[in-house]
Design a protein around this motif. Structure first.
Motif, mmCIF file in Angstrom:
data_model
loop_
_atom_site.group_PDB
_atom_site.id
_atom_site.type_symbol
_atom_site.label_atom_id
_atom_site.label_comp_id
_atom_site.label_asym_id
_atom_site.label_seq_id
_atom_site.Cartn_x
_atom_site.Cartn_y
_atom_site.Cartn_z
ATOM 1 N N MET A 253 0.762 -1.519 0.219
ATOM 2 C CA MET A 253 0.421 0.270 0.245
ATOM 3 C C MET A 253 1.352 1.596 0.483
ATOM 4 S SD MET A 253 -2.582 1.365 -0.268
ATOM 5 C CE MET A 253 -4.334 0.624 0.450
ATOM 6 N N VAL A 254 1.974 1.294 0.649
ATOM 7 C CA VAL A 254 2.480 2.585 1.208
ATOM 8 C C VAL A 254 3.171 2.677 -0.726
ATOM 9 C CG1 VAL A 254 4.516 1.490 1.811
ATOM 10 C CG2 VAL A 254 4.287 3.555 2.126
ATOM 11 N N GLU A 255 3.670 1.766 -1.346
ATOM 12 C CA GLU A 255 4.131 1.940 -3.026
ATOM 13 C C GLU A 255 3.158 2.783 -3.992
ATOM 14 O OE1 GLU A 255 6.302 -0.773 -4.950
ATOM 15 O OE2 GLU A 255 6.975 -1.201 -2.959
ATOM 16 N N ALA A 256 1.732 2.056 -3.490
ATOM 17 C CA ALA A 256 0.517 2.230 -4.088
ATOM 18 C C ALA A 256 -0.560 3.580 -3.730
ATOM 19 C CB ALA A 256 -0.501 0.982 -4.104
ATOM 20 N N ALA A 257 0.028 4.324 -2.636
ATOM 21 C CA ALA A 257 -0.216 4.723 -1.861
ATOM 22 C C ALA A 257 0.370 6.883 -2.797
ATOM 23 C CB ALA A 257 0.593 5.671 -0.482
ATOM 24 N N ARG A 258 1.378 6.612 -3.387
ATOM 25 C CA ARG A 258 2.233 7.692 -4.140
ATOM 26 C C ARG A 258 1.769 7.546 -6.174
ATOM 27 N NH1 ARG A 258 7.148 6.280 -6.122
ATOM 28 N NH2 ARG A 258 6.948 4.273 -5.008
ATOM 29 N N ILE A 259 1.332 6.729 -6.161
ATOM 30 C CA ILE A 259 0.500 6.735 -7.957
ATOM 31 C C ILE A 259 -0.698 7.173 -7.576
ATOM 32 C CG2 ILE A 259 2.736 5.927 -8.821
ATOM 33 C CD1 ILE A 259 1.805 2.875 -8.454
ATOM 34 N N GLY A 260 -1.573 6.210 -6.480
ATOM 35 C CA GLY A 260 -3.092 6.156 -6.802
ATOM 36 C C GLY A 260 -3.853 7.362 -6.585
ATOM 37 N N ASP A 261 -5.406 7.514 -7.421
ATOM 38 C CA ASP A 261 -5.828 8.469 -7.782
ATOM 39 C C ASP A 261 -7.312 8.268 -6.909
ATOM 40 O OD1 ASP A 261 -4.608 10.248 -9.939
ATOM 41 O OD2 ASP A 261 -5.230 8.409 -10.740
ATOM 42 N N ILE A 262 -7.490 6.566 -7.075
ATOM 43 C CA ILE A 262 -8.775 6.506 -6.188
ATOM 44 C C ILE A 262 -8.428 5.555 -5.321
ATOM 45 C CG2 ILE A 262 -11.441 5.790 -5.732
ATOM 46 C CD1 ILE A 262 -11.241 7.263 -9.129
ATOM 47 N N PHE A 263 -8.895 5.171 -3.964
ATOM 48 C CA PHE A 263 -8.321 4.300 -3.025
ATOM 49 C C PHE A 263 -9.827 3.668 -2.653
ATOM 50 C CE2 PHE A 263 -4.857 7.454 -3.123
ATOM 51 C CZ PHE A 263 -3.522 6.183 -3.424
ATOM 52 N N ILE A 264 -9.483 2.718 -2.419
ATOM 53 C CA ILE A 264 -11.410 1.465 -1.735
ATOM 54 C C ILE A 264 -10.309 0.525 -1.339
ATOM 55 C CG2 ILE A 264 -12.908 0.659 -2.668
ATOM 56 C CD1 ILE A 264 -12.657 1.731 -5.969
ATOM 57 N N THR A 265 -11.208 0.834 -0.129
ATOM 58 C CA THR A 265 -10.838 -0.115 1.019
ATOM 59 C C THR A 265 -11.901 -1.339 1.033
ATOM 60 O OG1 THR A 265 -11.585 0.600 2.457
ATOM 61 C CG2 THR A 265 -8.978 1.015 2.503
ATOM 62 N N ALA A 266 -11.847 -2.509 1.255
ATOM 63 C CA ALA A 266 -13.047 -3.194 1.632
ATOM 64 C C ALA A 266 -11.877 -4.682 2.323
ATOM 65 C CB ALA A 266 -13.339 -3.912 0.838
ATOM 66 N N THR A 267 -11.669 -4.832 3.675
ATOM 67 C CA THR A 267 -11.121 -6.201 3.930
ATOM 68 C C THR A 267 -11.494 -6.593 4.731
ATOM 69 O OG1 THR A 267 -9.221 -4.472 5.171
ATOM 70 C CG2 THR A 267 -8.651 -5.387 2.808
ATOM 71 N N GLY A 268 -12.637 -6.119 5.881
ATOM 72 C CA GLY A 268 -12.282 -6.342 7.291
ATOM 73 C C GLY A 268 -11.715 -6.121 7.943
ATOM 74 N N ASP A 269 -10.484 -5.598 7.681
ATOM 75 C CA ASP A 269 -8.880 -5.591 8.440
ATOM 76 C C ASP A 269 -9.569 -3.772 9.312
ATOM 77 O OD1 ASP A 269 -7.018 -5.218 10.016
ATOM 78 O OD2 ASP A 269 -5.803 -6.348 7.852
#
Ligand SMILES: NC(=O)c1ccc[n+]([C@@H]2O[C@H](COP(=O)([O-])OP(=O)(O)OC[C@H]3O[C@@H](n4cnc5c(N)ncnc54)[C@H](O)[C@@H]3O)[C@@H](O)[C@H]2O)c1
Length: 420
Positions: free
Chosen positions: A258-274
């Motif tokens: 996630m910490v790498e994806a955080a730099r390039i994402g425009d929209i973040f969607i969580t669906a993990t139950g965590d």
């Protein structure tokens, strides 16, 4: 009209009734069950307390259970998921006591759960195990009357299994989420479509060309990734399970922490139950204008307290958007207070998938009664025959027929001698 209730405005009942009828058209399996229930009355004299998202589809479930003879009350299973017109229609036209107001605060939410339990149910119906937790912790006087409970969602089932493993579950529970006709469809196609619907309604952003980061690659997140991809987004998946991560990679998606994806994402969607799947470290790396939202059960997947702490200003550019301005001027847009976005800013799952989920709920209540006294204090899935029957009814309603095994095929499939 029901005698006791707590809803926003009874005058919304007619609008709610129209939407309930509209949803019913897409719920042929539940409709057939309702017809059978009204003839056979399998729930006659049974008191039920339900804690579910108060939507037009849930209203159709309530009506099916009532047709089966149940005396039912309904409370919201999330402070933001209630459709106030539907709540009014159930009170006005079906005389079902409803305790649910969209936007209710936490104290009201728990008072509503209490009101639902004051009904002294034989069966509770949960979406997130709230009623079961309340009975086991604070309302133990209800235990002697309780036959069992049904549970709608993954997070609830995980909690109930933890209770069973620790020996604290004191009645049987049917895990509706375990049915294939539930999670393969509701979690995947339902959450997939309605999450994108929620994001679009809240923001009206173009999905095409955006980089969408989907946290998790379980049933819900798979559906979300599939639908965002279909709208032209570049997908990044984050996972903690190597098999799921491999599956995402072979489905053609980029996989990274996630910490790498955080730099390039425009929209973040969580669906993990965590918990804290998106945290301070991730917010610190995000681009200006990043959109973050959640479709998992609880609003803990995004570390909102960390975001609050990092922000120097908080604005509300549109309904359902809290914009956090960081010290260097970057803006992070949180949708729907981090609660289930498909229910906060959209209408939840389409009726056609809830048809299957709620057929499972109705049959799970009947199953608890027909097996009263035979079940242990454990979490059970419905028998595979029930699952198959729901799929058969749905296929028939869709006008789809399938092949039937010939006798020779049955023999072949049960043998081991025939080969090359
Ligand atoms: N929005 C809705 O209407 C809706 C509908 C159904 C279920 N749910 C909820 O959505 C959540 C997910 O349900 P599901 O059925 O997809 O569950 P699932 O168990 O199939 O998938 C969850 C996935 O998340 C992964 N995961 C866990 N922690 C992670 C982390 N820190 N980072 C990345 N991945 C992580 C797991 O490895 C797993 O693959 C649950 O809370 C469930 O109750 C919501």
């Amino acid at each position: 009209m029901a005698k006791d209730f707590d809803i926003k405005d009874i005058k919304l009942a007619d609008e709610g009734m129209r939407r309930i009828a509209w949803a019913e058209q897409e719920m042929p399996v539940l409709r057939q069950l309702r017809e059978r229930f009204s003839k056979e009355r399998p729930l006659e004299g049974i008191k039920m307390s339900a804690c579910l998202h108060v939507t037009a589809e849930t209203a159709n479930l309530m009506r099916a259970l009532q047709a089966g003879g149940a005396d039912i009350v309904l409370a919201a299973s999330n402070p933001l998921s209630t459709q106030d017109d539907v709540a009014a229609a159930l009170v006005q036209y079906d005389e079902i006591p409803v305790y649910a107001i969209k936007g209710e605060d936490n104290a009201t939410y728990y008072n509503h759960l209490k009101a639902a339990l004051d009904h002294a149910p034989h069966i509770t119906m949960d979406d997130g195990a709230d009623l079961v937790s309340a009975v086991l912790k604070d309302r133990r006087e209800l235990l002697p009357n309780l036959i069992g409970s049904t549970e709608e969602t993954t997070t609830g089932v995980i909690r109930l299994r933890a209770m069973a493993n620790q020996g604290v579950l004191e009645f049987p529970v049917i895990a509706v989420n375990d049915s294939q006709t539930k999670h393969l469809f509701d979690n995947r196609y339902g959450t997939g479509q309605s999450t994108l619907d929620g994001i679009i309604r809240a923001t009206n952003v173009l999905i095409a060309g955006k980089t969408v980061v989907v946290a998790g690659y379980g049933w819900c997140s798979k559906g979300i990734a599939m639908r965002a991809h279909g709208l032209g987004a570049n997908i990044i998946v984050t996972e903690i399970d190597s098999i799921k991560a491999l599956e995402a990679a072979m489905d053609g998606f980029r996989v990274m922490p996630m910490v790498e994806a955080a730099r390039i994402g425009d929209i973040f969607i969580t669906a993990t139950g965590d918990i804290h799947v998106l945290d301070g470290e991730d917010f610190a790396a995000m681009k200006d204008g990043a959109i973050v939202c959640n479709s998992g059960h609880f609003n803990v997947e995004i570390d909102i307290p960390a975001l609050e702490k990092m922000a120097v200003e908080k604005k509300q550019p549109r309904e359902f958007i809290d914009q956090y301005v960081l010290a260097d001027g970057r803006r992070i847009n949180l949708l729907g207070e981090g609660r289930l976005i498909n229910l906060a800013s959209a209408e939840g799952h389409p009726s056609a998938v809830m048809d299957q989920s709620f057929a499972n709920q109705a049959l799970a209540s009947e199953y608890l009664l027909t097996n009263k006294g035979k079940l242990e204090n454990k979490v059970y899935a419905l028998p595979v025959e029930v699952d198959q029957e729901i799929a058969r009814l749905k296929l028939a309603a869709m006008g789809i027929s399938i092949d039937i095994l010939t006798e020779a095929q049955v023999t072949y499939l049960n043998s081991w001698e025939e080969g090359t």
